[in-house]
Scaffold this motif. Sequence first.
Motif, PDB file in Angstrom:
ATOM      1  N   ARG A 178     -51.292  52.957  -2.347  1.00 53.24           N
ATOM      2  CA  ARG A 178     -52.157  54.221  -2.906  1.00 53.24           C
ATOM      3  C   ARG A 178     -51.635  54.145  -4.410  1.00 53.24           C
ATOM      4  O   ARG A 178     -50.533  53.836  -4.668  1.00 53.24           O
ATOM      5  CB  ARG A 178     -51.668  55.364  -1.945  1.00 53.24           C
ATOM      6  N   ARG A 179     -52.607  54.429  -5.163  1.00 56.56           N
ATOM      7  CA  ARG A 179     -52.320  54.355  -6.768  1.00 56.56           C
ATOM      8  C   ARG A 179     -51.843  52.943  -7.289  1.00 56.56           C
ATOM      9  O   ARG A 179     -50.837  53.050  -7.790  1.00 56.56           O
ATOM     10  CB  ARG A 179     -51.348  55.550  -7.240  1.00 56.56           C
ATOM     11  N   ILE A 180     -52.678  52.097  -6.791  1.00 57.99           N
ATOM     12  CA  ILE A 180     -52.096  50.709  -7.025  1.00 57.99           C
ATOM     13  C   ILE A 180     -52.761  50.583  -8.510  1.00 57.99           C
ATOM     14  O   ILE A 180     -53.785  50.896  -9.136  1.00 57.99           O
ATOM     15  CB  ILE A 180     -52.732  49.675  -6.359  1.00 57.99           C
ATOM     16  N   SER A 181     -51.529  49.944  -9.287  1.00 60.34           N
ATOM     17  CA  SER A 181     -51.797  49.921 -10.791  1.00 60.34           C
ATOM     18  C   SER A 181     -52.854  48.592 -11.179  1.00 60.34           C
ATOM     19  O   SER A 181     -52.948  47.643 -10.345  1.00 60.34           O
ATOM     20  CB  SER A 181     -50.315  49.477 -11.855  1.00 60.34           C
ATOM     21  N   VAL A 182     -53.709  48.574 -12.146  1.00 53.73           N
ATOM     22  CA  VAL A 182     -54.330  47.451 -12.405  1.00 53.73           C
ATOM     23  C   VAL A 182     -53.574  46.001 -12.365  1.00 53.73           C
ATOM     24  O   VAL A 182     -53.909  45.104 -11.991  1.00 53.73           O
ATOM     25  CB  VAL A 182     -55.130  47.504 -13.782  1.00 53.73           C
ATOM     26  N   ASP A 183     -52.493  45.989 -13.012  1.00 52.46           N
ATOM     27  CA  ASP A 183     -51.483  44.923 -13.011  1.00 52.46           C
ATOM     28  C   ASP A 183     -51.175  44.492 -11.728  1.00 52.46           C
ATOM     29  O   ASP A 183     -51.127  43.261 -11.468  1.00 52.46           O
ATOM     30  CB  ASP A 183     -50.299  45.170 -13.866  1.00 52.46           C
TER      31      ASP A 183
END
Length: 299
Positions: A148-153
């Motif tokens: 959940r709420r995975i960063s683009v990086d």
Amino acid sequence: MKYALASYRDGGAHRAALVVDETLYDLGEAFGSDAPSWARGSLDDVIARWDEASESLESLSSPGSNPLSVTPEAPLRPTRIFAAASNYVEHADEMGTVLEAKKDSNPYMFTKMSSTVIGPGESVVIPPESQKVDWEVELGVVIGKRGRRISVDDALEHVAGYTVVNDISARDLTRRDDYPFKFDWFQGKNFDTFCPLGPWVVPRSAIDDPQKLRLRLDLNGETMQDASTAGMIFDVREQIAYLSSLLTLAPGDIIATGTPTGVGMGRGVFLKPGDEMTAFIEGIGVLKNPVEAEKGVGS
Ligand code: ZN
């Protein structure tokens, strides 16, 4: 060892297969007598345990000595298929879709039900409700790690692998005049057989850059779509980050990442019984599907 993962039918069971040089081998057999339990199950079971499975698979040196003479079925039976609308600029243009600047926008995602999925060689069935059924070759992303709420990086770390999706669409049913809501993506995208998937899943480790893949769709041998995933407006990473801002992505989820220009709608050509579609993505494989009319309703 360079490999892909497929699914085949063994009696009533779905079994995972290892694909080496386009030849299928039973995955459990490839691991021999100490095969982990997920290797003797379906590919859905393998993807559900992807953290463990990916490491074990990378350490395999041979697929075994008993090639299977079977046709792969759809690699996965996904619970959820997310799909990006209007994600290539030239495709938006051919559909007459005017987009805001990317900085003022987010991906537009819709869903396809698991009942839309068919495998290689299975027929797309044209329902009598539509006269404008169309093709869309797309890079399919298979999620292998919950988040959940995975960063683009960090996004690509959540990808198990890639497959080919053909997002079949009833163009005349995605717009409606009988409600004030202009679009009805649910009815336009969710007829049975409207999501050819396959022929297999190529692991993330085998694809250097998912934004540098050629994708193509031929209709009866004539090329209709021929583009690169470099043309995506929101790339794979950004789609994962956006979706995971709404909900928890889970192993087995599939993201159809949008189609490039060259669909039938832009050409005034639509699918008819007897047609054959050949969808191809570089580094993944070829997904062929014939087209037929719904039985008992004429053509
Ligand atoms: Zn699509």
